[in-house]
Write an enzyme that holds these catalytic residues in place. Structure first.
Site, PDB file in Angstrom:
ATOM      1  N   GLU A 243      34.391  34.368  49.177  1.00 12.91           N
ATOM      2  CA  GLU A 243      35.577  33.604  48.453  1.00 12.91           C
ATOM      3  C   GLU A 243      35.942  35.309  46.802  1.00 12.91           C
ATOM      4  O   GLU A 243      37.004  34.290  46.805  1.00 12.91           O
ATOM      5  CB  GLU A 243      34.379  33.309  47.614  1.00 12.91           C
ATOM      6  CG  GLU A 243      34.953  32.195  46.285  1.00 12.91           C
ATOM      7  CD  GLU A 243      33.465  31.236  46.124  1.00 12.91           C
ATOM      8  OE1 GLU A 243      33.614  31.067  44.770  1.00 12.91           O
ATOM      9  OE2 GLU A 243      32.761  31.189  46.388  1.00 12.91           O
ATOM     10  N   GLY A 341      59.512  33.201  22.484  1.00  9.42           N
ATOM     11  CA  GLY A 341      59.687  31.302  22.977  1.00  9.42           C
ATOM     12  C   GLY A 341      59.883  30.845  23.795  1.00  9.42           C
ATOM     13  O   GLY A 341      58.251  30.177  24.003  1.00  9.42           O
TER      14      GLY A 341
END
Length: 378
Positions: A243, A341
C-alpha cells in the site's frame, strides 16, 4: 530534459501504458469536474475498466485478473496521475483489496470474489480507520462476535476510500476484544452497507471517501478472511508495504507532472516584458523541483524493482512513502508559487494537485509513523 524510462519497464508494460492512457483520456479526464461535483466517479466507469482489462491487473488470470505484476498496477497509477485524476479509487480496489483476498482468502473465497472485482461487478474497499483510531490500528473498537454460523459486526468506520460505492468491504474488527492485536480479524461484508456521509475534503474531491456503520450486521462465518480468527493484524502489517509503495508511485508521478505543467506555464506566461522562465529565480526553482523529481523517481523505481523480486522490506517501503509524499507536497507548493494567483484557482490543474497532495502524508500511515518504523530498524 529527456524522459527517464524506469528500469522495470518492458514491451508488455509499454503496450499497457498505451491502453491505460487511451482509456483515461477518454473515460476519466473529460469528466473530472463532474466527478468532483458528485463526489464520486460514475459507477459504470468500473464496468468499462473491467471490460478493457484494467482492473486487478496483478491478479492471476484464473481469478479473472490480468495475470500481471505490481509493475502493471504501477503503470496504471502513473497514467492516472498524468491526466491529473484523483477521483478513481482503483489503486485501493485492485492494488490493495484484491491482494488481501488473493493473499489470505481460501480458494473458495478467491473464486467467489476476485472475478467480481476484476470485472467491475463489485467495487472494493477496506475499512480500517475509525473515528477514534487511525494509524493506531490496535486501538480499533469495531467488534465482530461469533453467533452460531455468523459473525455480528458492530462499530463505525471513517475515511473509507470507495466507501460510497463499495459492494465488498474488508472490515477490520476485533473478534476477541480481550486479546489486543491478536484478537483482530478481517471479515468481508457484501451487499447492503449502511453508509454515512461522503466526506467533504480539501482535495480528492471526486473520490467517494465515506463513513460506514455496522449495526448488528450479520456476516456468514465463511466470510472470515483466511478462515481463522486472530490473523488480521499480521495480515495488515504484511500488506501495508505494498500500500505504501502504491502511494509512493502515485506521488512521484504527480511530482513529475507538477514540474511538467509548471515548466510549460512559465514558458507561456509573460511578466515585465519577458517569459517567466527567463527569470533566474524561476529557472533555479524549477531546477530544484526537477532534481527532487529525478532523485525521488530513482529511489521509487529501486523500490519497485525490489518489490517485484519479493525483497522490499517494511522500513524501505516506509522510506519510500514518507520521502515521496513529502517531496510531492514541497514541489507542488513551489509550483503554485510560480503560477502566482492563478495557482490558487481550482480551474488550474496545479491548484487541484496542491489540494490533493496534502493527504498523501497522512493516509497509509502518517509520515511520522513511517519515521518511527524506520528508526526501529536503525
Amino acid at each position: 530534459m529527456a524522459d527517464r524510462r524506469s528500469p522495470w519497464m518492458d514491451e508488455d508494460l509499454d503496450q499497457l501504458r498505451g491502453l491505460a492512457r487511451t482509456f483515461l483520456e477518454k473515460e476519466v479526464a473529460p469528466h473530472q469536474e463532474r466527478f468532483a461535483q458528485q463526489k464520486q466517479v460514475d459507477r459504470d466507469l468500473w464496468r468499462r475498466a473491467g471490460d478493457v482489462g484494467l482492473l486487478c491487473l496483478s491478479v492471476p488470470e484464473e481469478y479473472g485478473g490480468g495475470g500481471g505484476t505490481f509493475a502493471h498496477e504501477a503503470v496504471l497509477i502513473e497514467e492516472q496521475a498524468r491526466v491529473g485524476d484523483s477521483s478513481w479509487g482503483n489503486s485501493v480496489h485492485s492494488g490493495i483489496v484484491a491482494h488481501y483476498l488473493l493473499s489470505y482468502g481460501t480458494e473458495e473465497q478467491k473464486q467467489r470474489w476476485l472475478p467480481k472485482l476484476a470485472s467491475g461487478e463489485y467495487v472494493g474497499a477496506i475499512a480500517m480507520s475509525e473515528p477514534g483510531a487511525g494509524s493506531d490500528l490496535q486501538g480499533i473498537r469495531t467488534k465482530a462476535l461469533r453467533d452460531g454460523d455468523d459473525y455480528v459486526i458492530n462499530g463505525s468506520k471513517t475515511f473509507i476510500t470507495n466507501g460510497g460505492q463499495a459492494d465488498l468491504v474488508i472490515v477490520v474488527a476485533k473478534t476477541d476484544p480481550a486479546e489486543g492485536a491478536q484478537g483482530i480479524s478481517l471479515l468481508v461484508v457484501e451487499g447492503e452497507i449502511r453508509r454515512g456521509r461522503v466526506l467533504d475534503k480539501v482535495g480528492l474531491k471526486g473520490q467517494d471517501t465515506a463513513e460506514l456503520f455496522f449495526d448488528d450486521v450479520r456476516v456468514p462465518a465463511a466470510n472470515l478472511l483466511g478462515g481463522q480468527e486472530g490473523l488480521g493484524f499480521v495480515q495488515l502489517m504484511q500488506q501495508l508495504p505494498q500500500e505504501r509503495l502504491l502511494i509512493a508511485v502515485a506521488s512521484v508521478a504527480g511530482l513529475e507532472r507538477a514540474v511538467e505543467v509548471t515548466t510549460e506555464y512559465t514558458k507561456d506566461r509573460t511578466a515585465f516584458g519577458r517569459e517567466l522562465f527567463k527569470f533566474q529565480n524561476t529557472r533555479f526553482k524549477l531546477a530544484e523541483c526537477a532534481t527532487e523529481a529525478a532523485v525521488t523517481r530513482a529511489f521509487v523505481d529501486d523500490c519497485v524493482e525490489k518489490h517485484l523480486l519479493g525483497e522490499l522490506d517494511v522500513p524501505t517501503a516506509a522510506m519510500a512513502k514518507w520521502w515521496s509524499t513529502d517531496r510531492l507536497c514541497r514541489v507542488v507548493d513551489d509550483c503554485v508559487q510560480l503560477f502566482g494567483g492563478y495557482g490558487y484557482m481550482t480551474e488550474y490543474p496545479i491548484a487541484r494537485a496542491w489540494a490533493d497532495a496534502r493527504v498523501q502524508r497522512i493516509y497509509g500511515g502518517t509520515n511520522e509513523i513511517m519515521k518511527e518504523i524506520i528508526a526501529r530498524s536503525l
